[in-house]
Write a protein that holds these residues in place. Sequence first.
Motif, PDB file in Angstrom:
ATOM      1  N   CYS A   1      -4.450   1.450  -1.521  1.00 13.11           N
ATOM      2  CA  CYS A   1      -3.961   0.284  -2.246  1.00 13.11           C
ATOM      3  C   CYS A   1      -4.340   0.451  -3.718  1.00 13.11           C
ATOM      4  O   CYS A   1      -5.353  -0.082  -4.172  1.00 13.11           O
TER       5      CYS A   1
ATOM      6  N   LEU B   1       3.057  -3.849   8.727  1.00 13.65           N
ATOM      7  CA  LEU B   1       3.002  -2.440   9.109  1.00 13.65           C
ATOM      8  C   LEU B   1       3.595  -2.256  10.494  1.00 13.65           C
ATOM      9  O   LEU B   1       3.466  -3.119  11.355  1.00 13.65           O
TER      10      LEU B   1
ATOM     11  N   CYS C   1       2.839  -8.897   1.588  1.00 13.05           N
ATOM     12  CA  CYS C   1       1.539  -8.235   1.726  1.00 13.05           C
ATOM     13  C   CYS C   1       0.591  -8.876   0.722  1.00 13.05           C
ATOM     14  O   CYS C   1       0.909  -8.981  -0.456  1.00 13.05           O
ATOM     15  N   ASN C   2      -0.557  -9.343   1.213  1.00  6.01           N
ATOM     16  CA  ASN C   2      -1.482 -10.003   0.282  1.00  6.01           C
ATOM     17  C   ASN C   2      -2.478  -9.019  -0.336  1.00  6.01           C
ATOM     18  O   ASN C   2      -3.421  -9.429  -0.995  1.00  6.01           O
ATOM     19  N   TYR C   3      -2.243  -7.745  -0.077  1.00 10.11           N
ATOM     20  CA  TYR C   3      -3.045  -6.690  -0.694  1.00 10.11           C
ATOM     21  C   TYR C   3      -4.532  -6.847  -0.364  1.00 10.11           C
ATOM     22  O   TYR C   3      -5.403  -6.642  -1.213  1.00 10.11           O
ATOM     23  N   CYS C   4      -4.778  -7.200   0.891  1.00 13.26           N
ATOM     24  CA  CYS C   4      -6.168  -7.453   1.299  1.00 13.26           C
ATOM     25  C   CYS C   4      -6.984  -6.157   1.390  1.00 13.26           C
ATOM     26  O   CYS C   4      -8.194  -6.189   1.448  1.00 13.26           O
ATOM     27  N   THR C   5      -6.318  -5.038   1.465  1.00 17.16           N
ATOM     28  CA  THR C   5      -6.881  -3.676   1.552  1.00 17.16           C
ATOM     29  C   THR C   5      -7.549  -3.374   2.901  1.00 17.16           C
ATOM     30  O   THR C   5      -8.200  -2.346   3.038  1.00 17.16           O
ATOM     31  N   ARG C   6      -7.389  -4.258   3.895  1.00 16.89           N
ATOM     32  CA  ARG C   6      -7.992  -3.982   5.217  1.00 16.89           C
ATOM     33  C   ARG C   6      -7.440  -2.689   5.809  1.00 16.89           C
ATOM     34  O   ARG C   6      -8.166  -1.933   6.435  1.00 16.89           O
ATOM     35  N   CYS C   7      -6.158  -2.465   5.645  1.00 14.94           N
ATOM     36  CA  CYS C   7      -5.554  -1.254   6.212  1.00 14.94           C
ATOM     37  C   CYS C   7      -6.154  -0.008   5.561  1.00 14.94           C
ATOM     38  O   CYS C   7      -6.428   0.983   6.236  1.00 14.94           O
TER      39      CYS C   7
ATOM     40  N   CYS D   1      -0.367  -9.721   7.706  1.00 19.20           N
ATOM     41  CA  CYS D   1       1.000 -10.040   7.274  1.00 19.20           C
ATOM     42  C   CYS D   1       2.041  -9.408   8.190  1.00 19.20           C
ATOM     43  O   CYS D   1       3.229  -9.628   7.987  1.00 19.20           O
TER      44      CYS D   1
ATOM     45  N   VAL E   1      -5.415  -4.816  11.943  1.00 20.92           N
ATOM     46  CA  VAL E   1      -6.090  -5.621  10.905  1.00 20.92           C
ATOM     47  C   VAL E   1      -5.121  -6.267   9.918  1.00 20.92           C
ATOM     48  O   VAL E   1      -5.523  -7.083   9.101  1.00 20.92           O
ATOM     49  N   CYS E   2      -3.854  -5.898  10.006  1.00 22.05           N
ATOM     50  CA  CYS E   2      -2.893  -6.425   9.038  1.00 22.05           C
ATOM     51  C   CYS E   2      -2.428  -7.811   9.447  1.00 22.05           C
ATOM     52  O   CYS E   2      -1.771  -7.986  10.464  1.00 22.05           O
TER      53      CYS E   2
ATOM     54  N   PRO F   1       0.829  -1.200   0.000  1.00 22.15           N
ATOM     55  CA  PRO F   1       0.000   0.000   0.000  1.00 22.15           C
ATOM     56  C   PRO F   1       0.868   1.256   0.000  1.00 22.15           C
ATOM     57  O   PRO F   1       2.024   1.232   0.414  1.00 22.15           O
TER      58      PRO F   1
HETATM   59  S1  SF4 Z   1      -3.032  -4.638   2.354  1.00 20.04           S
HETATM   60 FE1  SF4 Z   1      -3.506  -6.112   4.000  1.00 20.04          FE
HETATM   61  S2  SF4 Z   1      -1.640  -7.363   4.210  1.00 20.04           S
HETATM   62 FE2  SF4 Z   1      -1.072  -5.516   3.053  1.00 20.04          FE
HETATM   63  S3  SF4 Z   1      -0.281  -4.047   4.566  1.00 20.04           S
HETATM   64 FE3  SF4 Z   1      -2.531  -3.658   4.313  1.00 20.04          FE
HETATM   65  S4  SF4 Z   1      -3.576  -4.896   5.885  1.00 20.04           S
HETATM   66 FE4  SF4 Z   1      -1.464  -5.642   5.669  1.00 20.04          FE
END
Ligand code: SF4
Length: 67
Positions: free
Chosen positions: A59, A27, A42-48, A24, A21-22, A5
Amino acid sequence: MAEFPVIDRKKCNGCGLCLTVCKCRGLFINGKTIDIVTTVECNYCTRCEVICPTGAISCPYEIIIEK
Ligand code: SF4
Ligand code: SF4
């Protein structure tokens, strides 16, 4: 290469919500703002991005149009 991100440090207030929430553990707090460990996956989950109250994390996706 892994995607991470994008952080706008001017907008980050160091609240730490994104850390919670991350999955991986990519952060961390660096002084008063957030930073990213680029050695993790980073699995790019976009939670952050979703949880950040100030819009400091985004992201962006690269859209590739195949012809
Ligand atoms: S996108 Fe998901 S895995 Fe990547 S830094 Fe954000 S919360 Fe963490
Ligand atoms: S949730 Fe947003 S404002 Fe809070 S520490 Fe993370 S990037 Fe900074």
